[in-house]
Design a protein around this motif. Structure first.
Motif, PDB file in Angstrom:
ATOM      1  N   PHE A   1      27.341 -27.514  50.637  1.00 16.82           N
ATOM      2  CA  PHE A   1      25.831 -27.364  51.153  1.00 16.82           C
ATOM      3  C   PHE A   1      25.540 -27.122  52.615  1.00 16.82           C
ATOM      4  N   SER A   2      24.466 -26.759  52.926  1.00 15.51           N
ATOM      5  CA  SER A   2      24.442 -26.836  54.450  1.00 15.51           C
ATOM      6  C   SER A   2      23.346 -27.926  54.753  1.00 15.51           C
ATOM      7  N   SER A   3      23.924 -28.464  56.118  1.00 15.64           N
ATOM      8  CA  SER A   3      23.147 -29.667  56.761  1.00 15.64           C
ATOM      9  C   SER A   3      22.799 -29.464  58.196  1.00 15.64           C
ATOM     10  N   SER A   4      22.360 -28.367  58.382  1.00 15.52           N
ATOM     11  CA  SER A   4      21.986 -28.212  59.947  1.00 15.52           C
ATOM     12  C   SER A   4      20.970 -29.139  60.415  1.00 15.52           C
ATOM     13  N   SER A   5      20.154 -29.903  59.613  1.00 13.59           N
ATOM     14  CA  SER A   5      19.107 -30.771  60.025  1.00 13.59           C
ATOM     15  C   SER A   5      19.645 -32.135  60.403  1.00 13.59           C
ATOM     16  N   ARG A   6      20.754 -32.224  60.154  1.00 20.94           N
ATOM     17  CA  ARG A   6      21.452 -33.859  60.380  1.00 20.94           C
ATOM     18  C   ARG A   6      21.651 -34.042  61.961  1.00 20.94           C
ATOM     19  N   GLN A   7      21.548 -33.079  62.791  1.00 23.22           N
ATOM     20  CA  GLN A   7      21.865 -33.145  63.876  1.00 23.22           C
ATOM     21  C   GLN A   7      21.066 -34.647  64.699  1.00 23.22           C
ATOM     22  N   ASN A   8      19.943 -34.716  64.584  1.00 25.12           N
ATOM     23  CA  ASN A   8      18.973 -35.712  65.272  1.00 25.12           C
ATOM     24  C   ASN A   8      18.710 -36.913  64.091  1.00 25.12           C
ATOM     25  N   SER A   9      17.821 -36.891  63.300  1.00 21.13           N
ATOM     26  CA  SER A   9      17.350 -37.635  62.349  1.00 21.13           C
ATOM     27  C   SER A   9      18.204 -38.020  61.223  1.00 21.13           C
ATOM     28  N   GLY A  10      19.258 -37.078  60.980  1.00 14.65           N
ATOM     29  CA  GLY A  10      20.273 -37.274  60.054  1.00 14.65           C
ATOM     30  C   GLY A  10      21.295 -38.299  59.962  1.00 14.65           C
ATOM     31  N   LEU A  11      21.253 -38.775  61.423  1.00 17.26           N
ATOM     32  CA  LEU A  11      22.343 -39.923  61.590  1.00 17.26           C
ATOM     33  C   LEU A  11      21.942 -41.117  61.000  1.00 17.26           C
ATOM     34  N   SER A  12      20.579 -41.384  60.511  1.00 10.50           N
ATOM     35  CA  SER A  12      20.107 -42.582  59.841  1.00 10.50           C
ATOM     36  C   SER A  12      20.136 -42.216  58.362  1.00 10.50           C
ATOM     37  N   GLN A  13      20.469 -41.067  57.795  1.00 11.82           N
ATOM     38  CA  GLN A  13      20.559 -40.834  56.363  1.00 11.82           C
ATOM     39  C   GLN A  13      21.545 -41.824  55.847  1.00 11.82           C
ATOM     40  N   VAL A  14      21.329 -42.219  54.511  1.00 13.72           N
ATOM     41  CA  VAL A  14      22.357 -42.872  53.559  1.00 13.72           C
ATOM     42  C   VAL A  14      22.569 -42.446  52.369  1.00 13.72           C
ATOM     43  N   PHE A  15      23.719 -42.194  52.020  1.00 15.54           N
ATOM     44  CA  PHE A  15      24.419 -41.684  50.828  1.00 15.54           C
ATOM     45  C   PHE A  15      25.075 -42.702  50.120  1.00 15.54           C
ATOM     46  N   GLN A  16      24.310 -42.703  48.646  1.00 17.63           N
ATOM     47  CA  GLN A  16      24.915 -44.047  47.760  1.00 17.63           C
ATOM     48  C   GLN A  16      26.070 -43.097  47.056  1.00 17.63           C
ATOM     49  N   PRO A  17      27.228 -43.570  47.117  1.00 20.22           N
ATOM     50  CA  PRO A  17      28.431 -42.987  46.212  1.00 20.22           C
ATOM     51  C   PRO A  17      28.282 -43.760  44.952  1.00 20.22           C
ATOM     52  N   THR A  18      28.951 -42.992  43.948  1.00 22.11           N
ATOM     53  CA  THR A  18      28.812 -43.657  42.339  1.00 22.11           C
ATOM     54  C   THR A  18      29.999 -44.742  42.484  1.00 22.11           C
ATOM     55  N   VAL A  19      29.861 -45.314  41.416  1.00 22.52           N
ATOM     56  CA  VAL A  19      30.948 -46.363  41.039  1.00 22.52           C
ATOM     57  C   VAL A  19      32.600 -45.573  40.895  1.00 22.52           C
ATOM     58  N   GLU A  20      32.368 -44.448  40.232  1.00 27.13           N
ATOM     59  CA  GLU A  20      33.684 -43.356  39.907  1.00 27.13           C
ATOM     60  C   GLU A  20      34.067 -43.408  41.569  1.00 27.13           C
ATOM     61  N   GLU A  21      33.463 -42.744  42.419  1.00 24.18           N
ATOM     62  CA  GLU A  21      33.663 -42.284  43.537  1.00 24.18           C
ATOM     63  C   GLU A  21      34.213 -43.725  44.384  1.00 24.18           C
ATOM     64  N   MET A  22      33.693 -44.903  44.335  1.00 29.40           N
ATOM     65  CA  MET A  22      34.086 -46.038  44.869  1.00 29.40           C
ATOM     66  C   MET A  22      35.296 -46.394  44.383  1.00 29.40           C
ATOM     67  N   LYS A  23      35.735 -46.429  42.960  1.00 22.29           N
ATOM     68  CA  LYS A  23      37.081 -46.624  42.399  1.00 22.29           C
ATOM     69  C   LYS A  23      38.055 -45.893  42.966  1.00 22.29           C
ATOM     70  N   LYS A  24      38.084 -44.633  43.146  1.00 24.42           N
ATOM     71  CA  LYS A  24      38.833 -43.759  43.735  1.00 24.42           C
ATOM     72  C   LYS A  24      39.249 -44.233  45.050  1.00 24.42           C
ATOM     73  N   VAL A  25      38.261 -44.547  46.090  1.00 22.57           N
ATOM     74  CA  VAL A  25      38.626 -45.119  47.253  1.00 22.57           C
ATOM     75  C   VAL A  25      39.088 -46.382  47.193  1.00 22.57           C
ATOM     76  N   PHE A  26      38.842 -47.179  46.130  1.00 25.39           N
ATOM     77  CA  PHE A  26      39.578 -48.636  46.312  1.00 25.39           C
ATOM     78  C   PHE A  26      41.025 -48.273  45.770  1.00 25.39           C
ATOM     79  N   ASP A  27      41.360 -47.548  44.686  1.00 25.22           N
ATOM     80  CA  ASP A  27      42.685 -47.233  44.335  1.00 25.22           C
ATOM     81  C   ASP A  27      43.390 -46.588  45.472  1.00 25.22           C
ATOM     82  N   LYS A  28      42.971 -46.048  46.658  1.00 23.43           N
ATOM     83  CA  LYS A  28      43.768 -45.614  47.562  1.00 23.43           C
ATOM     84  C   LYS A  28      44.086 -46.814  48.424  1.00 23.43           C
ATOM     85  N   PHE A  29      43.404 -47.768  48.601  1.00 23.08           N
ATOM     86  CA  PHE A  29      43.875 -48.852  49.249  1.00 23.08           C
ATOM     87  C   PHE A  29      44.607 -49.927  48.423  1.00 23.08           C
TER      88      PHE A  29
END
Length: 185
Positions: free
Chosen positions: A26-54
């Motif tokens: 996707f394109s995210s050119s608007s993140r330059q200023n106000s985007g720094l405070s955006q928050v993204f919620q990962p899914t449980v599946e995505e978090m499990k993949k991260v956990f498994d890497k550790f």
């Protein structure tokens, strides 16, 4: 070390999985200023993949040694004291390990993944600091993380994310790949 920093490191590990999926653009050119405070919620599946890497030994929990090994592979020279501070925050039951439930709780308390965390993850891949992630940089970082990946496979990963077809991944393309499936919080 604060909870958001812990989340930043979690996502640095998970990038390999996202690099393989061309549907995350996707394109995210608007993140330059106000985007720094955006928050993204990962899914449980995505978090499990991260956990498994550790969780290198696949015992269902992350030890301080496993955590430190990942930091070292990412070129983060955190001290034993830094890792102990992280575990003081994340190890809710005090057993000396972080299990998946605790891992998820740290993410919840941290409020998700912030744009600035994703930008920090980009800088870890951008080994030479030129604002672009090359095939060689993907290859080198994955090798440090112990991943078996050929240079040809890394080329495919980069092509899958490289929406402007310049042969490298820029910050906007990386942001696209990392946030496409995450829900805005």
């Amino acid at each position: 070390m604060s909870t958001p920093r812990f989340l930043d490191l979690q996502y640095n590990i998970s990038k390999r999985k996202y690099l393989k999926k061309p549907s995350r653009m996707f394109s995210s050119s608007s993140r330059q200023n106000s985007g720094l405070s955006q928050v993204f919620q990962p899914t449980v599946e995505e978090m499990k993949k991260v956990f498994d890497k550790f969780d290198k030994d696949k015992d269902g929990k992350i030890s301080q040694v496993e955590y430190k090994d990942i930091l070292r592979a990412l070129g983060k020279g955190s001290t034993t004291r830094d890792v102990q501070k992280i575990f003081e925050v994340a190890d809710l039951d005090g057993d000396g390990f972080i299990d998946f439930k605790e891992f998820m709780e740290v993410n919840r308390r941290g409020g998700g993944v912030k744009t600035v965390d994703i930008q920090s993850a980009f800088r870890i891949f951008d080994l030479d600091g030129d604002g672009k992630i090359t095939v060689d940089e993907v290859f080198e970082l994955l090798k440090r993380l112990g991943e078996r990946c050929s240079l040809q496979e890394c080329r495919k990963m980069v092509r899958a994310v490289d929406s402007n077809q310049d042969g490298v991944i820029d910050m906007d393309e990386f942001m696209t790949m990392m946030t496409k499936s995450l829900m805005l919080g």
